[in-house]
Structure formats: structure tokens, C-alpha cells
Design a protein around this motif. Structure first.
Motif, PDB file in Angstrom:
ATOM      1  N   PHE A 173       0.843  -1.189   0.000  1.00 13.16           N
ATOM      2  CA  PHE A 173       0.000   0.000   0.000  1.00 13.16           C
ATOM      3  C   PHE A 173       0.883   1.244   0.000  1.00 13.16           C
ATOM      4  CE2 PHE A 173       0.853  -1.231   4.311  1.00 13.16           C
ATOM      5  CZ  PHE A 173       1.157  -0.044   4.970  1.00 13.16           C
ATOM      6  N   SER A 174       0.341   2.330  -0.480  1.00 17.64           N
ATOM      7  CA  SER A 174       1.054   3.605  -0.475  1.00 17.64           C
ATOM      8  C   SER A 174       0.433   4.520   0.565  1.00 17.64           C
ATOM      9  CB  SER A 174       0.985   4.264  -1.854  1.00 17.64           C
ATOM     10  OG  SER A 174      -0.359   4.484  -2.239  1.00 17.64           O
ATOM     11  N   SER A 175       1.296   5.195   1.303  1.00 16.78           N
ATOM     12  CA  SER A 175       0.849   6.159   2.302  1.00 16.78           C
ATOM     13  C   SER A 175       1.225   7.543   1.785  1.00 16.78           C
ATOM     14  CB  SER A 175       1.517   5.875   3.647  1.00 16.78           C
ATOM     15  OG  SER A 175       1.056   6.762   4.625  1.00 16.78           O
ATOM     16  N   GLY A 225       6.593   9.399  -2.997  1.00 14.18           N
ATOM     17  CA  GLY A 225       6.900   8.703  -1.759  1.00 14.18           C
ATOM     18  C   GLY A 225       7.261   7.266  -2.008  1.00 14.18           C
ATOM     19  N   ASN A 226       6.795   6.409  -1.119  1.00 11.65           N
ATOM     20  CA  ASN A 226       7.135   4.993  -1.214  1.00 11.65           C
ATOM     21  C   ASN A 226       5.887   4.121  -1.158  1.00 11.65           C
ATOM     22  OD1 ASN A 226      10.057   4.972  -1.287  1.00 11.65           O
ATOM     23  ND2 ASN A 226       9.982   5.751   0.821  1.00 11.65           N
ATOM     24  N   MET A 227       5.923   3.068  -1.956  1.00 12.97           N
ATOM     25  CA  MET A 227       4.988   1.975  -1.808  1.00 12.97           C
ATOM     26  C   MET A 227       5.581   1.032  -0.770  1.00 12.97           C
ATOM     27  SD  MET A 227       2.081   0.803  -3.230  1.00 12.97           S
ATOM     28  CE  MET A 227       2.066   1.345  -4.950  1.00 12.97           C
ATOM     29  N   ILE A 228       4.763   0.625   0.199  1.00 13.53           N
ATOM     30  CA  ILE A 228       5.242  -0.203   1.301  1.00 13.53           C
ATOM     31  C   ILE A 228       4.753  -1.630   1.126  1.00 13.53           C
ATOM     32  CG2 ILE A 228       5.197  -0.531   3.803  1.00 13.53           C
ATOM     33  CD1 ILE A 228       4.626   2.496   4.011  1.00 13.53           C
ATOM     34  N   GLY A 229       5.681  -2.557   1.144  1.00 13.73           N
ATOM     35  CA  GLY A 229       5.341  -3.971   1.173  1.00 13.73           C
ATOM     36  C   GLY A 229       5.548  -4.487   2.587  1.00 13.73           C
ATOM     37  N   LEU A 241       9.588  -6.001   5.849  1.00 14.10           N
ATOM     38  CA  LEU A 241       9.136  -4.776   5.196  1.00 14.10           C
ATOM     39  C   LEU A 241      10.061  -4.422   4.043  1.00 14.10           C
ATOM     40  CD1 LEU A 241       7.786  -1.597   6.849  1.00 14.10           C
ATOM     41  CD2 LEU A 241       9.703  -1.364   5.262  1.00 14.10           C
ATOM     42  N   THR A 242       9.468  -4.015   2.914  1.00 13.58           N
ATOM     43  CA  THR A 242      10.219  -3.529   1.758  1.00 13.58           C
ATOM     44  C   THR A 242       9.527  -2.262   1.242  1.00 13.58           C
ATOM     45  OG1 THR A 242       8.910  -4.889   0.233  1.00 13.58           O
ATOM     46  CG2 THR A 242      10.962  -5.852   1.087  1.00 13.58           C
ATOM     47  N   THR A 243      10.235  -1.492   0.458  1.00  9.10           N
ATOM     48  CA  THR A 243       9.661  -0.273  -0.111  1.00  9.10           C
ATOM     49  C   THR A 243      10.017  -0.147  -1.583  1.00  9.10           C
ATOM     50  OG1 THR A 243      11.583   1.055   0.517  1.00  9.10           O
ATOM     51  CG2 THR A 243       9.769   0.939   2.103  1.00  9.10           C
ATOM     52  N   SER A 244       9.218   0.647  -2.281  1.00  8.80           N
ATOM     53  CA  SER A 244       9.461   0.934  -3.695  1.00  8.80           C
ATOM     54  C   SER A 244       8.982   2.351  -3.968  1.00  8.80           C
ATOM     55  CB  SER A 244       8.704  -0.071  -4.580  1.00  8.80           C
ATOM     56  OG  SER A 244       8.876   0.242  -5.951  1.00  8.80           O
ATOM     57  N   ALA A 245       9.786   3.141  -4.687  1.00  9.98           N
ATOM     58  CA  ALA A 245       9.460   4.544  -4.939  1.00  9.98           C
ATOM     59  C   ALA A 245       8.231   4.664  -5.846  1.00  9.98           C
ATOM     60  CB  ALA A 245      10.646   5.247  -5.573  1.00  9.98           C
ATOM     61  N   ILE A 246       7.395   5.699  -5.573  1.00  8.12           N
ATOM     62  CA  ILE A 246       6.247   5.996  -6.415  1.00  8.12           C
ATOM     63  C   ILE A 246       6.264   7.480  -6.753  1.00  8.12           C
ATOM     64  CG2 ILE A 246       4.768   4.119  -5.606  1.00  8.12           C
ATOM     65  CD1 ILE A 246       3.490   6.054  -3.654  1.00  8.12           C
ATOM     66  N   PRO A 247       5.746   7.854  -7.922  1.00  5.90           N
ATOM     67  CA  PRO A 247       5.803   9.261  -8.352  1.00  5.90           C
ATOM     68  C   PRO A 247       4.716  10.101  -7.679  1.00  5.90           C
ATOM     69  CG  PRO A 247       4.686   7.944 -10.004  1.00  5.90           C
ATOM     70  CD  PRO A 247       5.166   6.980  -8.943  1.00  5.90           C
ATOM     71  N   LEU A 278      -1.660   6.588 -11.020  1.00  4.87           N
ATOM     72  CA  LEU A 278      -1.686   5.315 -10.310  1.00  4.87           C
ATOM     73  C   LEU A 278      -0.401   4.529 -10.542  1.00  4.87           C
ATOM     74  CD1 LEU A 278      -5.377   4.320 -11.096  1.00  4.87           C
ATOM     75  CD2 LEU A 278      -4.488   5.473  -9.069  1.00  4.87           C
ATOM     76  N   ALA A 279       0.294   4.260  -9.469  1.00  3.40           N
ATOM     77  CA  ALA A 279       1.544   3.498  -9.547  1.00  3.40           C
ATOM     78  C   ALA A 279       1.233   2.010  -9.622  1.00  3.40           C
ATOM     79  CB  ALA A 279       2.402   3.801  -8.326  1.00  3.40           C
ATOM     80  N   THR A 280       2.194   1.258 -10.117  1.00  3.01           N
ATOM     81  CA  THR A 280       2.066  -0.190 -10.195  1.00  3.01           C
ATOM     82  C   THR A 280       2.886  -0.835  -9.098  1.00  3.01           C
ATOM     83  OG1 THR A 280       1.770  -0.107 -12.593  1.00  3.01           O
ATOM     84  CG2 THR A 280       2.417  -2.226 -11.640  1.00  3.01           C
ATOM     85  N   VAL A 281       2.279  -1.763  -8.395  1.00  2.00           N
ATOM     86  CA  VAL A 281       2.977  -2.459  -7.313  1.00  2.00           C
ATOM     87  C   VAL A 281       3.879  -3.525  -7.924  1.00  2.00           C
ATOM     88  CG1 VAL A 281       2.714  -3.901  -5.271  1.00  2.00           C
ATOM     89  CG2 VAL A 281       1.076  -2.077  -5.727  1.00  2.00           C
ATOM     90  N   PRO A 282       5.178  -3.493  -7.651  1.00  2.00           N
ATOM     91  CA  PRO A 282       6.057  -4.566  -8.130  1.00  2.00           C
ATOM     92  C   PRO A 282       5.585  -5.919  -7.626  1.00  2.00           C
ATOM     93  CG  PRO A 282       7.346  -2.720  -7.276  1.00  2.00           C
ATOM     94  CD  PRO A 282       5.921  -2.447  -6.917  1.00  2.00           C
ATOM     95  N   ALA A 283       5.674  -6.911  -8.466  1.00  2.00           N
ATOM     96  CA  ALA A 283       5.137  -8.229  -8.128  1.00  2.00           C
ATOM     97  C   ALA A 283       5.784  -8.816  -6.885  1.00  2.00           C
ATOM     98  CB  ALA A 283       5.313  -9.170  -9.318  1.00  2.00           C
TER      99      ALA A 283
END
Length: 830
Positions: A449-451, A464-468, A510-516, A525-530
Motif C-alpha cells: 500500500f502507499s501512504s 513517496g514509497n509503496m510499502i510492502g 518490510l520492503t519499499t518501492s518509490a512511487i511518483p 496510479l503506480a504499479t505495485v512490483p510483483a
């Protein structure tokens, strides 16, 4: 009914001067014009009793004289007895449909009192040993088996008359057991399964939003769930299952389904003595706590099937089957299964929830046992999450339409839970009951999810970041003790002693991925890495915790329980170890203990009026001074929240009203800017007034709701920054539900529900404010018998005008309210 002069005079005297009537004994003297003691009759109740064999009884456990009066009015039977016979005695609760004889047997169970016929619908009460020719009580009742009044299994408080079965007269008061609302020195509301059905409340936020002391931080449509009660965060991880913590999906801050729930009991305010400390990892339960009471097999066979539809395209089914077995229906089994899946009325959002619960119980003469096994699963795709608001923003931009979703369709939250509980009770004597409860649960959460944060008045969302995030939790819990009813001189005691133990273990990754950057009005709408959300096998130990406590309490009463004083103390120990999830090394060890007391007073100047006052503390894990402070590493003892409350409750028979005034102070940790010393010297104070209304105000017209005013202030802060500012909650809230049983269509009920919240700040500097909001819900239900099968059709529309104002979640920021939603269900009872 025509009574002879002597009996009529006795009835009239007992009704007008009950104190004189009760003061007389078999060997004592009544005033000259009071020839005897009798319980007054109600003509309408007598006609009903003559028309059918089985009647519905709703008589709570209470002093025996009042219980006998209620029995006479509800059954149409005439009771005559010497007043000393009932003095100092307490009845058992009678609820459900019984013949008058069965109900009287239950009411008198354990009192040593029996009855014999004395004419048409007239009986005389006497001690068993005094009447060799009396009809002695059968130790095994046919339906609605009696149990001691300190028992919990099979002894739920009855429903409140005039509420159409939607609200109960009382609920569980932690270690003190079930209490009638008029005997409780706190504010509590117990929503029944009937309320859940009539509101078509699939998830718990659908229930709690009916209470004016509650703010829903995130609705169930987000896939997550959080609330505040009386302005304080009430972490759902602290919710109880039949009095036991950590046994539901709420342990992972997700929302669970309610199809297998008999009661949702909301107890407002801290409950350190009643329920012990909240889990050291679950936040807090200072504002209040919720207890979920599981369904049990009822005396009558039950087979029901419900089909449901929720817009946009959610389709569901719920099956509920209950049976009792044995010569005297000692054994009970109840099975609930439910499924709801489909698209939400929010853009590219969907939800899939499933539930299967088995409940079994045994009710013997002195031994009772209840067991539960449950499985719940919830999958939310594209849930719309709350938003932060950047500091210094001149104002909060207006929300988009209610359907717009700034979270991506590939974001998700999957939660699965398995749990089991066992509860046993044994009546050592007629006044002493030993009990033990134990349970365990395993819950798993995997999410991405993105916060986001609004960083411009044009609605821009910052990059920000997408949080896994993946987490697995194991909980084990137990409590054991005894409750005793005894008497010392003129004082009656309801005493309890108990020991409680709870252990928690959590593993996470916990992992993170950058979102625009994006926008609330035109989302990017960002895409969540698989591979963003870690597998359960990748989690590592994050903490383990153990809580132990011992509690002593006693409710002392005089004057036939018109004056009740409850005192108690709980010694609590909290042992918590945190671990580095990369290295596995312990990063902090916390092992502290403290004592929390409680005192509560209830005074009943009249039988239907209860005045109360109480002092109680909440208990939270103390903090450790962080790195960078002058006293880094110092461990602080558990801190206590102090709460004072006073109020009045009035029971008019088919309508009840409550008023509560309270003050709760919450200590908080601060770092002195001058000395750089970390300490627990901060404070937040909440003062409030709550009014509750429940019941029938006119024939076929019912109200349910109330109003809350809350003055929540930051009284002590670090360096005085923001001191005196308002906390992040609305000052005013109102909830008002109304129902009308239409006279022009039999079985048709029209419903309406109005919610209101005043404006509130979303930052502690009190520079950013969201406006007040109101929401209207409408509905109808129609009960009919089709081809011999009772059928109930329910239709509800929430947020009729599709209002899109922001609401404020528990940690500041904003959350969008759910759009207009249609709900339709059809229930058949076979």
C-alpha cells in the motif's frame, strides 16, 4: 381480574409502599390496612398469558423482590409470599420464550424457594423445607437452563425492552462478569445480533459508527481499520473475544466479519482493572474497549439462510445453524459460514471476505463449558487509504467525489486468521463459581500500500514509497479465578479473584518501492512490483511479549442492592523484548510492573434510576528514552491513565436514557528542549459529556443514538509548543437512529440514521481544519411468512446524498468517506 378485598388491599399496599411490604415478615406486623404481601398484576399481561402457553420473558438478574414483581407483570401470575422469604436473595436471569412455570423455576433456582398452586394463575412461595406438599423445583429445567447469577455461559443480559431486540440491558464488565446497565458504574452499550442484522452490518465499523463517542479512522473499505473512542486511539488489536484478547483479525488492524457475533459490547473509558493492560505492541485501549460475544446454540432449533447484495457488485451468503441435544438440551452446537465478494462503489476497489465458525457448549447443573473454533479471511484490492497533510499548508483542499481512488488497483491487503477458545465454569457451591478461559490465535497479513501526503492546496500528492509489509502473529491467552456471592451482616458481596496471562509473538518483514507524485483529483496510479510484499517465509522475529496479572475485586451492596460499592486492584507485569529483524539480536528489553486500582459507586434512589460515579486507571507500557537524549536507554515504568466519570441512567420500561460526564488524562513522553532529558511529563486531557437514548418513545416508534461533546486539550507539551491546543478530534458528534413500524403495512419498518461531526483540526498546531459534516442513511425492512417460512427483507442506503466531506482519522490527516452504498438482503428462517 377480580380479587377479593383482602388480596386487593395487599396488592395495592405492596405497589404503593414496597418498603413497608418488604419489611414485614411472617412473624412481623404490617400496618393494619396492609393484610399481606402480593406482587401486583398487569391486566394486559394476564390476557396474554391466558392466550398462549409460552411467553417472552426479559428479566435480568437482580434482587429477588424486584424480579418477582417483573415476573408477575410479564406472566400474569399472582404471587403471594412472606417478605422475609425474598430478602437478601438474588434472582437468576430469565430470557427468551418459556411457560410461566418454567420461567418461575429458572427465576427461583438456587434460592431454596419453591412454589405451589393457590388458585387460577395464583401461587404461593415458600421454602422447600417448609412445605412437604409443595411443588419442589426440578434440578433440571427443560428450556433456558438456569445458572448461578455469577455465571457467564448461558447467562447473557437480556435485551432492553422497547429497542426491538437491538440493544441489551448490560454486558461483560471484564473480570467482574456480566452486569446489568443499572448496576454498572461506567458507560456501556451492547449491540445485539438483531442490531447487526437490521443495520446489515457486515463489519464492526458498521456497528460502532452508531455511537457518538466513536470516530471511525478508516472504514472497512480501506482493508484496514482503526477508531478512536472518547478522542483516544482505541487500537483494534486490543479488542476482546468473549473477554480474551488477541483472538481475531483485529489483531492485525484489519476488520473482521460479524456473522458469528451475538453481541458487540462497547465499554467506554480505561479498563485497567477490568481487562488488564492492552498488548504492549497494540497501542492503547484508553478510550474504551470492544468485546465480541460469540453466538451460541439457542433453546429453539435455528436454521437460517441470508443472501445479500452490496453495491457496486458485492454478492454474499450467510448460513446459520444451531441445535441443542440431550434429554434436557444440555449440549449445543452452532455453525456459521459466510462469504461476501465483489466490487466496492469506489473506483477499482474490491473486497472478498470469508468466515467459518463452530461454537459448541454444554450446560449442566453445576458445570458449563463453551468452545469456539474460527477461521476468517479478508482480501481487499485497491483499498483507498488515508492521507497525511503537509505542515504549513494554508488550508486543506476540498475532497474529490466519493468514488475517486488515489490508491492503485494493484495495492492490496490480505489477512487470514485462525483462532480457538475454551471457557469452563463450575459451581463449587450455590454462591461460588470457579472459571477458566484459554485461547490461541494465528494471524497473517500480507500487504502492499502507499501512504500519501497532500503537499499543496491544489491537491497534489507528494512522491513517496509503496510499502510492502508482511506480518505473522501468534497469541496465547488464559485467565482463571473464582466469583463468590456471600453476605456479612447487612452487606452482600460479589467478590472475584483471578489470574491472567497473555503471550504474543510477532515476525515481520518490510520492503519499499518509490512511487511518483500524484493528485487527489487526477490520480497517477503506480504499479505495485510483483515481489514487493515479502513472503511469510521471509519474516523474522520482531518481538515477543508476556503479560501477567492478578486481580482482586468486590462489589458490596446494601438495601437490596440500591447502594453498591465496587473496589478492586490489579497487579500487572509487562515483559517485552524487541528484536532486529535483520540480525535477530535483541534491541531492547522491557520488564516492569505496576498496580492499577478502581472504585465505583452506584446508588438507586428509585428502582428505575441509577446514579453512579467511578475512578479507574488505564495501563500502558512505559517508554524507553531514545538515542540522542541525555538519558538514552532509561526505561520508564508502565504509565497509568486516570479517568473520573459520573452519570445517571433512567429506565422508563420501554425507553432508557443515560448521561455521562468524564475526565481522562493521558500521560505522554516529551524531551525537554533545554536539558535534552526524555521524560513522561507531557499530558493530554479529555473532558466530555455524553447523552444516550434507547427505546420506544411512542407505539411503534423507536430512537437509538445520542450526542457527545468532547473538550480535548494538550495540557503539557515539550517546551510549551502547542500547549493549550485542541486534540485532533471533533468537539461535537451526534448519532440518531429512528424506526417506525408502519400501521398501514403489517411487518414493515422504515428506518433512518443521521450522523454529524463538527469541524476538527488535523494538525497539532491547530492551523489546518476540516469542516463539519453530516450524513443521512435510510432503509426499510419487511417481515412476512411465505409458504410457512418466516422471511425478512432488508434494504438500506448509506450516505443517501453522497456527501464527500473529509473525516479525520486517529493520527491526524484526512480520510474520504464511503460513497452512497446500497444494501439488500433476504433472510429465511427454516
Amino acid at each position: 381480574m377480580v380479587m377479593r378485598g383482602g388480596m386487593a388491599a395487599a396488592v395495592l399496599w405492596a405497589a404503593l409502599f414496597p418498603a413497608d411490604a418488604r419489611a414485614a415478615g411472617a412473624g412481623g406486623a404490617l400496618p393494619a390496612d396492609a393484610p399481606g404481601i402480593a406482587v401486583p398484576l398487569d391486566a394486559a399481561a394476564l390476557q396474554q398469558a391466558q392466550a398462549e402457553n409460552a411467553l417472552r420473558f426479559d428479566i435480568p438478574a437482580q434482587p429477588l423482590p424486584e424480579a418477582l414483581t417483573a415476573f408477575g407483570r410479564q406472566s400474569g401470575w399472582q404471587l403471594t409470599y412472606p417478605s422475609p422469604l425474598a430478602q437478601g436473595q438474588r434472582s437468576r436471569a430469565v430470557s427468551g420464550r418459556h411457560t410461566p412455570a418454567e420461567a418461575l423455576n429458572i427465576l427461583l433456582g438456587g434460592t431454596g424457594i419453591t412454589w405451589r398452586p393457590a388458585g387460577d394463575r395464583a401461587v404461593t412461595l415458600t421454602r422447600i423445607e417448609d412445605e412437604s406438599g409443595a411443588m419442589t423445583l426440578n434440578p433440571i429445567t427443560v428450556e433456558g437452563r438456569a445458572s448461578t447469577h455469577q455465571a457467564e455461559i448461558g447467562n447473557l443480559p437480556p435485551v432492553l425492552e422497547g429497542t426491538a431486540g437491538q440493544i441489551a440491558r448490560g454486558g461483560k464488565l471484564g473480570v467482574l462478569g456480566n452486569k446489568d446497565m443499572m448496576d454498572t458504574p461506567f458507560s456501556q452499550t451492547s449491540f445485539t445480533a438483531k442490531f447487526i442484522e437490521d443495520r446489515q452490518a457486515t463489519y464492526i465499523d458498521d456497528v460502532l459508527r452508531a455511537d457518538p463517542s466513536v470516530v471511525i479512522g478508516q472504514p472497512a473499505s480501506t482493508g484496514f481499520y482503526n477508531v478512536s473512542i472518547r478522542g483516544f486511539d482505541s487500537n483494534p488489536s486490543s479488542y476482546l473475544y468473549d473477554g480474551l484478547p488477541g483472538l481475531s483479525l483485529f489483531q492485525l488492524e484489519s476488520t473482521g466479519s460479524l456473522e458469528a457475533t451475538e453481541r458487540v459490547e462497547l465499554l467506554r473509558g480505561p479498563s485497567g482493572l477490568l481487562n488488564g493492560a492492552a498488548s504492549p505492541t497494540s497501542g492503547t485501549s484508553i478510550g474504551g474497549v470492544v468485546n465480541l460475544v460469540p453466538k451460541r446454540a439457542e433453546d429453539e432449533p435455528l436454521t437460517s439462510l441470508t443472501g445479500s447484495y452490496v453495491s457496486d457488485s458485492q454478492v454474499g451468503a450467510h448460513g446459520d445453524v444451531g441445535r441443542r441435544f440431550g434429554k434436557n438440551k444440555e449440549f449445543g452446537v452452532r455453525v456459521n459460514g459466510a462469504l461476501l465478494a465483489g466490487d466496492l462503489p469506489i473506483d477499482h476497489a474490491s473486497r472478498d471476505s470469508r468466515l467459518a465458525v463452530l461454537a459448541a457448549d454444554y450446560r449442566g447443573d453445576r458445570f458449563r463449558l463453551a468452545a469456539d473454533l474460527g477461521y476468517q479471511e479478508m482480501h481487499t484490492q485497491g483499498g483507498r487509504f488515508q492521507l497525511g497533510v503537509a505542515n504549513g499548508l494554508a488550508f486543506v483542499p476540498s475532497p474529490p467525489d466519493t468514488r475517486t481512488n488515489w490508491n492503485a488497483p494493484t495495492e492490496f491487503n490480505d489477512v487470514t486468521g485462525y483462532y480457538g477458545a475454551l471457557h469452563g465454569e463450575f459451581d463449587i457451591t450455590g454462591g461460588v463459581t470457579a472459571f477458566i478461559k484459554a485461547g490461541g490465535a494465528q494471524t497473517e497479513r500480507q500487504s502492499a500500500f502507499s501512504s500519501r501526503q497532500i503537499n499543496n492546496v491544489d491537491g497534489t500528492l507528494s512522491a513517496g514509497n509503496m510499502i510492502g509489509f508482511t506480518r505473522e502473529m501468534h497469541n496465547w491467552t488464559s485467565t482463571a479465578g473464582a466469583r463468590a456471592a456471600l453476605q456479612t451482616g447487612p452487606v452482600q458481596h460479589q467478590a472475584v479473584a483471578a489470574f491472567a496471562w497473555q503471550q504474543e509473538y510477532q515476525a515481520r518483514a518490510l520492503t519499499t518501492s518509490a512511487i511518483p507524485a500524484s493528485s487527489i483529483y487526477n490520480p497517477n496510479l503506480a504499479t505495485v512490483p510483483a515481489t514487493l510484499a515479502p513472503d511469510l517465509d521471509d519474516t523474522r522475529k520482531g518481538f515477543d511479549a508476556e503479560l501477567t496479572s492478578f486481580v482482586l475485586g468486590d462489589t458490596m451492596s446494601i438495601l437490596e442492592e440500591r447502594v453498591q460499592l465496587t473496589v478492586g486492584v490489579r497487579h500487572q507485569r509487562i515483559d517485552l523484548t524487541n528484536y532486529n529483524t535483520t540480525t535477530g539480536d535483541a534491541t531492547s528489553i522491557y520488564d516492569e510492573d505496576t498496580v492499577t486500582p478502581m472504585v465505583g459507586l452506584v446508588v438507586k434512589p428509585w428502582q428505575n434510576v441509577s446514579l453512579y460515579a467511578s475512578y479507574i486507571e488505564g495501563l500502558e507500557r512505559g517508554q524507553t528514552a531514545p538515542t540522542g537524549t541525555a538519558n538514552a536507554g532509561d526505561v520508564f515504568a508502565p504509565f497509568t491513565t486516570e479517568s473520573y466519570e459520573a452519570g445517571v441512567k433512567v429506565d422508563f420500561g420501554r425507553f432508557a436514557a443515560t448521561l455521562a460526564v468524564f475526565q481522562t488524562t493521558l500521560p505522554s513522553a516529551i524531551t525537554d528542549p533545554a536539558t535534552n532529558i526524555f521524560s513522561v511529563d507531557g499530558e493530554q486531557r479529555h473532558r466530555g459529556v455524553e447523552v444516550g437514548l434507547f427505546g420506544e418513545i411512542a407505539k411503534g416508534i423507536r430512537l437509538l443514538g445520542g450526542v457527545s461533546f468532547l473538550n480535548a486539550v494538550l495540557t503539557e507539551t515539550a517546551g510549551g509548543v502547542n500547549e493549550g491546543n485542541k486534540a485532533l478530534v471533533p468537539e461535537w458528534q451526534a448519532r440518531l437512529g429512528a424506526e417506525w413500524d408502519t400501521p398501514f403495512v403489517e411487518g414493515m419498518t422504515l428506518t433512518g440514521f443521521l450522523s454529524y461531526a463538527s469541524e476538527q483540526y488535523v494538525d497539532q498546531a491547530n492551523t489546518q481544519e476540516i469542516p463539519d459534516w453530516a450524513q443521512l442513511d435510510l432503509g426499510a425492512r419487511y417481515a412476512v411468512t411465505a409458504y410457512g417460512t418466516p422471511v425478512t427483507v432488508r434494504f438500506n442506503v448509506t450516505n443517501v446524498f453522497d456527501s464527500n466531506e473529509w473525516a479525520g482519522p486517529r493520527f491526524g490527516g484526512v480520510v474520504a468517506r464511503d460513497p452512497r452504498t446500497f444494501k439488500l438482503s433476504v433472510k429465511s428462517d427454516f
